[in-house]
Design a protein around this motif. Structure first.
Motif, mmCIF file in Angstrom:
data_model
loop_
_atom_site.group_PDB
_atom_site.id
_atom_site.type_symbol
_atom_site.label_atom_id
_atom_site.label_comp_id
_atom_site.label_asym_id
_atom_site.label_seq_id
_atom_site.Cartn_x
_atom_site.Cartn_y
_atom_site.Cartn_z
ATOM 1 N N LEU A 82 0.809 -1.224 0.000
ATOM 2 C CA LEU A 82 0.000 0.000 0.000
ATOM 3 C C LEU A 82 0.842 1.273 0.000
ATOM 4 O O LEU A 82 0.333 2.352 0.292
ATOM 5 C CB LEU A 82 -0.953 -0.013 1.208
ATOM 6 C CG LEU A 82 -1.936 -1.188 1.268
ATOM 7 C CD1 LEU A 82 -2.907 -1.005 2.438
ATOM 8 C CD2 LEU A 82 -2.730 -1.343 -0.028
ATOM 9 N N LEU A 83 2.123 1.153 -0.336
ATOM 10 C CA LEU A 83 2.976 2.352 -0.315
ATOM 11 C C LEU A 83 2.559 3.346 -1.401
ATOM 12 O O LEU A 83 2.574 4.566 -1.196
ATOM 13 C CB LEU A 83 4.449 1.964 -0.467
ATOM 14 C CG LEU A 83 4.996 1.064 0.664
ATOM 15 C CD1 LEU A 83 6.468 0.739 0.417
ATOM 16 C CD2 LEU A 83 4.812 1.708 2.031
ATOM 17 N N GLY A 84 2.174 2.839 -2.545
ATOM 18 C CA GLY A 84 1.699 3.721 -3.609
ATOM 19 C C GLY A 84 0.386 4.393 -3.232
ATOM 20 O O GLY A 84 0.148 5.560 -3.557
ATOM 21 N N LEU A 85 -0.463 3.645 -2.522
ATOM 22 C CA LEU A 85 -1.721 4.232 -2.046
ATOM 23 C C LEU A 85 -1.424 5.356 -1.049
ATOM 24 O O LEU A 85 -2.066 6.412 -1.072
ATOM 25 C CB LEU A 85 -2.587 3.147 -1.403
ATOM 26 C CG LEU A 85 -3.900 3.605 -0.778
ATOM 27 C CD1 LEU A 85 -4.803 4.295 -1.795
ATOM 28 C CD2 LEU A 85 -4.634 2.416 -0.133
ATOM 29 N N ALA A 86 -0.438 5.122 -0.184
ATOM 30 C CA ALA A 86 -0.048 6.174 0.772
ATOM 31 C C ALA A 86 0.380 7.428 0.016
ATOM 32 O O ALA A 86 -0.002 8.550 0.377
ATOM 33 C CB ALA A 86 1.075 5.679 1.679
ATOM 34 N N ASP A 87 1.159 7.249 -1.028
ATOM 35 C CA ASP A 87 1.608 8.406 -1.818
ATOM 36 C C ASP A 87 0.429 9.114 -2.469
ATOM 37 O O ASP A 87 0.409 10.344 -2.567
ATOM 38 C CB ASP A 87 2.598 7.966 -2.889
ATOM 39 C CG ASP A 87 3.978 7.718 -2.308
ATOM 40 O OD1 ASP A 87 4.334 8.410 -1.339
ATOM 41 O OD2 ASP A 87 4.683 6.837 -2.805
ATOM 42 N N HIS A 174 -8.087 7.525 13.902
ATOM 43 C CA HIS A 174 -8.728 7.777 12.607
ATOM 44 C C HIS A 174 -8.469 6.592 11.681
ATOM 45 O O HIS A 174 -7.352 6.067 11.638
ATOM 46 C CB HIS A 174 -8.173 9.054 11.968
ATOM 47 C CG HIS A 174 -8.147 10.214 12.916
ATOM 48 N ND1 HIS A 174 -9.298 10.815 13.380
ATOM 49 C CD2 HIS A 174 -7.107 10.871 13.508
ATOM 50 C CE1 HIS A 174 -8.970 11.797 14.213
ATOM 51 N NE2 HIS A 174 -7.656 11.840 14.309
ATOM 52 N N VAL A 175 -9.503 6.226 10.925
ATOM 53 C CA VAL A 175 -9.384 5.059 10.044
ATOM 54 C C VAL A 175 -10.002 5.349 8.691
ATOM 55 O O VAL A 175 -11.120 5.874 8.604
ATOM 56 C CB VAL A 175 -10.101 3.825 10.652
ATOM 57 C CG1 VAL A 175 -10.029 2.632 9.694
ATOM 58 C CG2 VAL A 175 -9.505 3.447 12.007
ATOM 59 N N ILE A 176 -9.264 4.996 7.658
ATOM 60 C CA ILE A 176 -9.837 4.911 6.313
ATOM 61 C C ILE A 176 -9.877 3.427 5.984
ATOM 62 O O ILE A 176 -8.829 2.768 5.899
ATOM 63 C CB ILE A 176 -8.978 5.667 5.278
ATOM 64 C CG1 ILE A 176 -8.920 7.159 5.624
ATOM 65 C CG2 ILE A 176 -9.535 5.459 3.865
ATOM 66 C CD1 ILE A 176 -7.972 7.961 4.729
ATOM 67 N N ALA A 177 -11.082 2.894 5.820
ATOM 68 C CA ALA A 177 -11.258 1.453 5.645
ATOM 69 C C ALA A 177 -11.766 1.167 4.227
ATOM 70 O O ALA A 177 -12.919 1.476 3.905
ATOM 71 C CB ALA A 177 -12.233 0.906 6.684
ATOM 72 N N PHE A 178 -10.909 0.586 3.410
ATOM 73 C CA PHE A 178 -11.301 0.165 2.058
ATOM 74 C C PHE A 178 -11.795 -1.276 2.147
ATOM 75 O O PHE A 178 -11.030 -2.189 2.501
ATOM 76 C CB PHE A 178 -10.100 0.228 1.110
ATOM 77 C CG PHE A 178 -9.569 1.602 0.822
ATOM 78 C CD1 PHE A 178 -10.077 2.360 -0.229
ATOM 79 C CD2 PHE A 178 -8.548 2.154 1.590
ATOM 80 C CE1 PHE A 178 -9.574 3.637 -0.510
ATOM 81 C CE2 PHE A 178 -8.046 3.417 1.312
ATOM 82 C CZ PHE A 178 -8.557 4.162 0.256
ATOM 83 N N SER A 179 -13.048 -1.485 1.815
ATOM 84 C CA SER A 179 -13.641 -2.831 1.817
ATOM 85 C C SER A 179 -13.503 -3.525 3.170
ATOM 86 O O SER A 179 -13.185 -4.709 3.246
ATOM 87 C CB SER A 179 -13.019 -3.696 0.712
ATOM 88 O OG SER A 179 -13.358 -3.222 -0.564
ATOM 89 N N TYR A 245 -10.126 8.825 -4.458
ATOM 90 C CA TYR A 245 -10.516 10.232 -4.539
ATOM 91 C C TYR A 245 -11.303 10.639 -3.288
ATOM 92 O O TYR A 245 -11.059 11.693 -2.680
ATOM 93 C CB TYR A 245 -11.345 10.446 -5.810
ATOM 94 C CG TYR A 245 -11.689 11.878 -6.083
ATOM 95 C CD1 TYR A 245 -10.713 12.776 -6.503
ATOM 96 C CD2 TYR A 245 -12.994 12.343 -5.911
ATOM 97 C CE1 TYR A 245 -11.030 14.110 -6.732
ATOM 98 C CE2 TYR A 245 -13.324 13.665 -6.146
ATOM 99 C CZ TYR A 245 -12.336 14.539 -6.552
ATOM 100 O OH TYR A 245 -12.651 15.852 -6.781
ATOM 101 N N ALA A 246 -12.225 9.772 -2.892
ATOM 102 C CA ALA A 246 -13.025 10.064 -1.688
ATOM 103 C C ALA A 246 -12.131 10.112 -0.453
ATOM 104 O O ALA A 246 -12.307 10.966 0.436
ATOM 105 C CB ALA A 246 -14.112 8.996 -1.507
ATOM 106 N N ALA A 247 -11.157 9.218 -0.387
ATOM 107 C CA ALA A 247 -10.248 9.195 0.775
ATOM 108 C C ALA A 247 -9.369 10.450 0.799
ATOM 109 O O ALA A 247 -9.119 11.021 1.873
ATOM 110 C CB ALA A 247 -9.391 7.938 0.734
ATOM 111 N N GLN A 248 -8.926 10.894 -0.375
ATOM 112 C CA GLN A 248 -8.132 12.134 -0.440
ATOM 113 C C GLN A 248 -8.960 13.302 0.111
ATOM 114 O O GLN A 248 -8.466 14.123 0.892
ATOM 115 C CB GLN A 248 -7.722 12.421 -1.883
ATOM 116 C CG GLN A 248 -6.651 11.490 -2.421
ATOM 117 C CD GLN A 248 -6.497 11.608 -3.940
ATOM 118 O OE1 GLN A 248 -7.442 11.951 -4.651
ATOM 119 N NE2 GLN A 248 -5.312 11.282 -4.435
ATOM 120 N N GLY A 249 -10.216 13.376 -0.308
ATOM 121 C CA GLY A 249 -11.071 14.457 0.152
ATOM 122 C C GLY A 249 -11.323 14.396 1.657
ATOM 123 O O GLY A 249 -11.313 15.419 2.345
#
Ligand code: MLT
Length: 253
Positions: A82-87, A174-179, A245-249
């Motif tokens: 998930l390093l690319g997702l972090a970026d 804080h949590v961003i939970a994908f699926s 996109y939603a997580a960035q926002g």
């Protein structure tokens, strides 16, 4: 499941294939340091240094004023996934990305399960407590001070992020939970979630994260004081561009 196995085809396969322990750059082009830990480097707290050194993980120092992103991979993933997702979420964030220490038929996971979607709840509690200990030790070892921490998990990683937030809200606020889904159905912790915020990103037809479970989780979080935002999209298990996109926002709010 790894993010790269996403049937929704999002292009979020972020596995760099590099060894975090070698100090290899993530290859993202951002000049925010290298991934990797030096197990021999003395930290200010020897106990924290020992715990951090014993747990495989990737680490990248970020820029002041940006959060720590605790990246938690899915079943079969690694600390690199998930390093690319972090970026994509914040290229200047500090990134702490441990590897799940439970193995299921050779696949890394965060906790044991009895069947798909049927979790060993005692193990969920044990492993989320261990993850909270790791985060606390890493904060001390890397001298992260009061930096805000956001756990970002996919699938099994989302579920352990949510379990840790439920049990240790001051460590994982804080949590961003994908699926993700409810990781501890029927297990009630009496922690105060008034300072907790959670973003739940789910597909409407995801057999691995049923909406009934997601709704039960959201209701429990809100009843205990957490701020919860849910984003639903068509499709199933995975990380889509719309999710990112939603997580960035949400992060920038
Ligand atoms: C889990 O075990 O956490 C969920 O079923 C998702 C997964 O298969 O990893």
């Amino acid at each position: 499941m790894t993010a790269s196995a996403d049937s929704t085809g999002t292009g979020t396969d972020t596995d760099t294939g590099t060894d975090s322990r070698t100090g290899t750059d993530t290859g993202t082009g951002t000049d925010t340091g290298t991934v990797g830990t030096d197990a021999a480097a003395p930290g200010p707290d020897p106990a924290a240094a020992a715990l951090v050194a014993a747990w495989p993980h990737a680490y990248r120092q970020g820029v002041a004023g940006h959060p720590v992103l605790l990246m938690l991979h899915g079943t079969g993933g690694t600390e690199h996934d998930l390093l690319g997702l972090a970026d994509a979420l914040d290229p200047q964030a500090t990134v702490l990305s441990p590897r799940g220490r439970v193995t299921e038929i050779g696949m890394n996971r965060w906790f044991r399960r009895l069947a798909e979607g049927v979790f060993d709840l005692d193990d969920v509690e044990l492993r989320s407590d261990e993850l909270a200990d790791f985060v606390t030790a890493a904060r001390a070892h890397y001298e992260l001070g009061g930096l805000n921490l956001v756990a970002v998990g996919f699938s099994n990683g989302a579920n352990v992020a949510l379990a840790t937030a439920l049990r240790h809200p001051s460590t994982v606020p804080h949590v961003i939970a994908f699926s993700g889904m409810h990781p501890l159905p029927g297990r009630v912790a009496d922690t105060d979630l008034n300072a907790t915020s959670v973003l739940l990103l789910n597909g409407e037809s995801d057999p691995m994260a049923p909406l009934a479970s997601v709704d039960a989780l959201a209701a429990e979080l809100e009843a205990r004081g957490a701020a919860v935002q849910q984003v639903r999209r068509t499709g199933g298990h995975g990380v889509t561009e719309a999710d990112v996109y939603a997580a960035q926002g949400w992060l920038a709010r």
